[in-house]
Design a protein around this motif. Structure first.
Motif, short mmCIF file in Angstrom:
data_model
loop_
_atom_site.label_atom_id
_atom_site.label_comp_id
_atom_site.label_asym_id
_atom_site.label_seq_id
_atom_site.Cartn_x
_atom_site.Cartn_y
_atom_site.Cartn_z
N SER A 50 0.81 -1.22 0.00
CA SER A 50 0.00 0.00 0.00
C SER A 50 0.85 1.27 0.00
CB SER A 50 -0.94 0.01 1.20
OG SER A 50 -0.20 0.13 2.40
N LEU A 51 2.11 1.16 0.32
CA LEU A 51 2.99 2.34 0.36
C LEU A 51 3.52 2.66 -1.03
CD1 LEU A 51 5.10 1.48 3.53
CD2 LEU A 51 3.19 3.08 3.37
N ALA A 52 3.86 3.90 -1.24
CA ALA A 52 4.45 4.33 -2.52
C ALA A 52 5.98 4.18 -2.42
CB ALA A 52 4.05 5.76 -2.83
N SER A 54 9.79 3.14 -3.75
CA SER A 54 10.51 3.17 -5.03
C SER A 54 11.01 1.78 -5.41
CB SER A 54 11.67 4.16 -4.97
OG SER A 54 12.53 3.84 -3.91
N ILE A 55 11.03 0.86 -4.44
CA ILE A 55 11.42 -0.52 -4.68
C ILE A 55 10.23 -1.41 -4.37
CG2 ILE A 55 12.99 -2.39 -4.02
CD1 ILE A 55 15.03 -0.33 -3.24
N SER A 56 9.92 -2.31 -5.26
CA SER A 56 8.78 -3.21 -5.08
C SER A 56 9.02 -4.16 -3.90
CB SER A 56 8.60 -4.02 -6.37
OG SER A 56 7.78 -5.13 -6.15
N PRO A 57 7.97 -4.48 -3.15
CA PRO A 57 8.11 -5.48 -2.08
C PRO A 57 8.57 -6.84 -2.61
CG PRO A 57 6.05 -4.29 -1.83
CD PRO A 57 6.65 -3.87 -3.14
N VAL A 58 8.19 -7.15 -3.83
CA VAL A 58 8.63 -8.41 -4.44
C VAL A 58 10.15 -8.40 -4.56
CG1 VAL A 58 8.57 -9.82 -6.54
CG2 VAL A 58 6.48 -8.74 -5.71
N LEU A 59 10.71 -7.30 -5.03
CA LEU A 59 12.15 -7.19 -5.16
C LEU A 59 12.84 -7.27 -3.80
CD1 LEU A 59 14.63 -6.72 -6.97
CD2 LEU A 59 14.25 -4.28 -6.72
N LEU A 60 12.26 -6.64 -2.80
CA LEU A 60 12.83 -6.70 -1.45
C LEU A 60 12.83 -8.13 -0.92
CD1 LEU A 60 11.19 -3.56 0.21
CD2 LEU A 60 13.58 -3.84 -0.43
N GLY A 61 11.74 -8.84 -1.12
CA GLY A 61 11.64 -10.22 -0.65
C GLY A 61 12.58 -11.15 -1.39
N VAL A 62 12.62 -11.04 -2.70
CA VAL A 62 13.49 -11.89 -3.50
C VAL A 62 14.95 -11.62 -3.15
CG1 VAL A 62 14.31 -12.32 -5.87
CG2 VAL A 62 11.87 -12.22 -5.39
N GLU A 63 15.29 -10.36 -2.98
CA GLU A 63 16.66 -10.00 -2.61
C GLU A 63 17.03 -10.60 -1.25
OE1 GLU A 63 19.34 -5.98 -2.35
OE2 GLU A 63 17.31 -5.91 -1.55
N GLY A 64 16.15 -10.49 -0.27
CA GLY A 64 16.42 -11.05 1.04
C GLY A 64 16.60 -12.56 1.00
N LEU A 65 15.72 -13.24 0.27
CA LEU A 65 15.82 -14.70 0.16
C LEU A 65 17.09 -15.11 -0.59
CD1 LEU A 65 14.49 -17.43 0.69
CD2 LEU A 65 13.29 -17.17 -1.50
N PHE A 66 17.41 -14.41 -1.66
CA PHE A 66 18.62 -14.73 -2.43
C PHE A 66 19.88 -14.61 -1.58
CE2 PHE A 66 22.27 -13.19 -4.88
CZ PHE A 66 22.47 -14.27 -5.73
N TRP A 67 20.02 -13.49 -0.86
CA TRP A 67 21.22 -13.29 -0.05
C TRP A 67 21.24 -14.20 1.17
CZ3 TRP A 67 25.18 -11.84 -2.44
CH2 TRP A 67 25.13 -10.88 -3.43
N ALA A 68 20.08 -14.56 1.71
CA ALA A 68 20.04 -15.50 2.82
C ALA A 68 20.55 -16.87 2.37
CB ALA A 68 18.62 -15.62 3.38
N LEU A 69 20.08 -17.32 1.22
CA LEU A 69 20.53 -18.61 0.69
C LEU A 69 22.00 -18.57 0.29
CD1 LEU A 69 17.41 -19.60 -1.44
CD2 LEU A 69 18.10 -20.51 0.79
N THR A 70 22.40 -17.49 -0.37
CA THR A 70 23.80 -17.36 -0.79
C THR A 70 24.73 -17.34 0.41
OG1 THR A 70 23.13 -16.14 -2.77
CG2 THR A 70 25.42 -15.91 -2.07
N GLY A 71 24.41 -16.55 1.42
CA GLY A 71 25.23 -16.48 2.62
C GLY A 71 25.31 -17.81 3.34
#
Length: 150
Positions: A50-52, A54-71
């Motif tokens: 619901s917030l405006a 500049s970064i999509s929540p999808v991108l935030l979630g995917v980024e978090g999951l990617f770096w969690a798995l990578t780390g």
């Protein structure tokens, strides 16, 4: 009679250098932080959508999951002394740094960028230099099974 044969201490051979020890735990904490980021995106999905932003929540979630798995994979591989670990850790560190700078230039407000770039540059130099320094130590290279005699 064995004579002057020196026995090596198996505990000393398998000991992790302090730099690698700190690097492994940093990777674990980084992974946990990114997993927390991913979980918070999932838990707060309606609010974030619901917030405006500049970064999509999808991108935030995917980024978090990617770096969690990578780390997690990097921490595991380093703990298990995989020979490809140092190169993978360095590559991931450079990728994370580049992506952070790209996000800063693309999404930060101009005033934030003007005020924060010196601190970000200093953190980048210190972080990448420390990472390279730890991975280039003779004890670290020996830990991963590389021949340190040149």
């Amino acid at each position: 009679m064995q004579g002057n044969v020196e026995k090596s201490n198996p505990l000393q051979e398998n000991a992790r250098p302090m730099g690698i020890f700190l690097l492994n735990y940093s990777l674990v904490f980084f992974s946990l932080f990114q997993l927390l980021k991913f979980s918070q995106v999932l838990l707060r999905w309606k609010v974030l959508s619901s917030l405006a932003l500049s970064i999509s929540p999808v991108l935030l979630g995917v980024e978090g999951l990617f770096w969690a798995l990578t780390g997690s994979v990097l921490a595991w591989s380093s703990w298990k002394r995989k020979p490809w670990s140092p190169a993978a850790i360095l590559l991931a560190g450079v990728m994370l740094t580049l992506l952070s700078w790209i996000k800063l230039f693309l999404f930060a407000e101009r005033i934030v960028l003007e005020n924060r770039w010196p601190a970000n540059l200093a953190a980048t130099i210190i972080g990448i230099s420390s990472l390279i320094g730890i991975l280039r130590l003779r004890s670290s290279q020996a830990y991963y099974g590389k021949n340190t005699v040149k």
